[in-house]
Design an enzyme around this catalytic site. Structure first.
Site: not given
Length: 330
Positions: A59-60, A82, A113, A115, A117
């Site tokens: 993930h970025p 997203e 981090f 989440i 999003a």
């Protein structure tokens, strides 16, 4: 026979190679719900810590775009979509603060981090980042895994919907050899005759109504079936409705239907090439669909301008018991 996908499809849903291999081995799945059940078991019971870390690292950072060299182009594309709400609601100062807190988070926990999003603003994400920063690493690692599963479920839903769309398109193309395509596909498509005066020559006649929708049940990881949908247009005394101001009789019924097994509504309005500019609202009877949910119904209001009257407007709803989000699809 269930839908067939391969490792690269599942790698787009979750960046763990082990997860993708296990899902491909367990396939085919009868439907999206069956795939989600398998995905949860694989993610929490078969993928080890290294697999979790591999998935997290795919993930970025929130607020950044995925690498153009990402091993899964579909993963990168979905990740960008997203984060669209977060990026569209961010300012230069909020992006800077988000970047600083992302760096602090990575320094403390050693991972990006993570989440769910989709549909969340930059301020919402920043608030959650600050709250979770106070967690102990072992707690935060488990939360990150839960967030990854939420993302995976959403993407599995997208995967199955894309497969359904592809199947419908293929059947329509084959049928067009013997009969006009718009008479084959079903309730979504209705034939149009003639070309309205003033229509740009490069705009083809519509093969579907100008406003459509579908609903994804994020909690169950599958399309939401048999949800009542209502479309209305604003024809009140004012040019447009105003927040907090009641105008009885201002909204005029355009059409209604219920979603099918793919979560798609039937025809909500007449087939026209040029859509009347103005304000529209689409309402979903979510309370009937989920009696224990938080929302008795959900209404989305949007405006179509004169310059957009030839366009198609797809208004999807991503629904869970206690939250919902939307975006303009294609």
């Amino acid at each position: 026979m269930g839908s067939r996908f391969d490792e690269k499809d599942f790698l787009a849903c979750c960046g763990s190679t082990r997860f993708a291999k296990e899902m491909a081995a367990a396939a085919p799945f009868s439907d999206c719900a069956a795939a989600v059940v398998a995905a949860r078991d694989i993610w929490f019971n078969k993928v080890d810590v290294n697999g979790w870390l591999e998935a997290f690292s795919a993930h970025p950072q929130i607020g950044h775009m995925p690498s153009q060299n990402h091993k899964s182009p579909a993963f990168a594309q979905w990740s960008k979509g997203e984060q669209s709400t977060a990026l569209s609601t961010a300012t230069d100062s909020s992006l800077q603060e988000l970047s600083q807190w992302n760096a602090r988070y990575r320094a403390k926990f050693g991972i990006v981090f993570l989440i769910f999003a989709s549909g969340r603003s930059s301020s919402e994400i920043l608030t959650e980042l600050k709250r979770r920063y106070e967690n102990r690493p072992i707690i935060e690692f488990e939360i990150a895994a839960q967030e990854q599963m939420k993302i995976t479920e959403l993407r599995l839903t997208k995967l199955f919907l894309a497969k359904a769309d592809s199947t419908i398109a293929t059947k329509a193309t084959d049928a067009s050899k013997v009969e006009d395509r718009v008479n084959i596909i079903g309730s979504h498509l209705t034939a149009t005759t003639g070309s309205p005066t003033g229509k740009p020559s490069h705009i083809p006649s519509r093969t579907r109504p100008p406003i459509t929708t579908h609903i994804l049940d994020v909690a169950r990881g599958c399309p939401a079936n048999d949800v009542e949908v209502l479309l209305e247009a604003w024809k009140g005394s004012q040019p447009r409705p105003h927040f907090g101001v009641t105008d009885n009789g201002g909204w005029i019924f355009q059409g209604s239907s219920a979603t099918d097994k793919d979560g798609r509504s039937g025809q909500l309005m007449s087939m026209v090439d040029a859509l009347n500019p103005g304000t529209y609202r689409i309402s979903f009877n979510t309370g009937k669909y989920n009696l224990d949910g938080f929302f008795p119904f959900v209404t989305i209001v949007f405006e179509i301008r004169e310059s957009q009257k030839w366009e198609h407007f797809h208004v999807p709803l991503l629904l869970s018991p206690f939250s919902f989000s939307t975006y303009r699809g294609s």
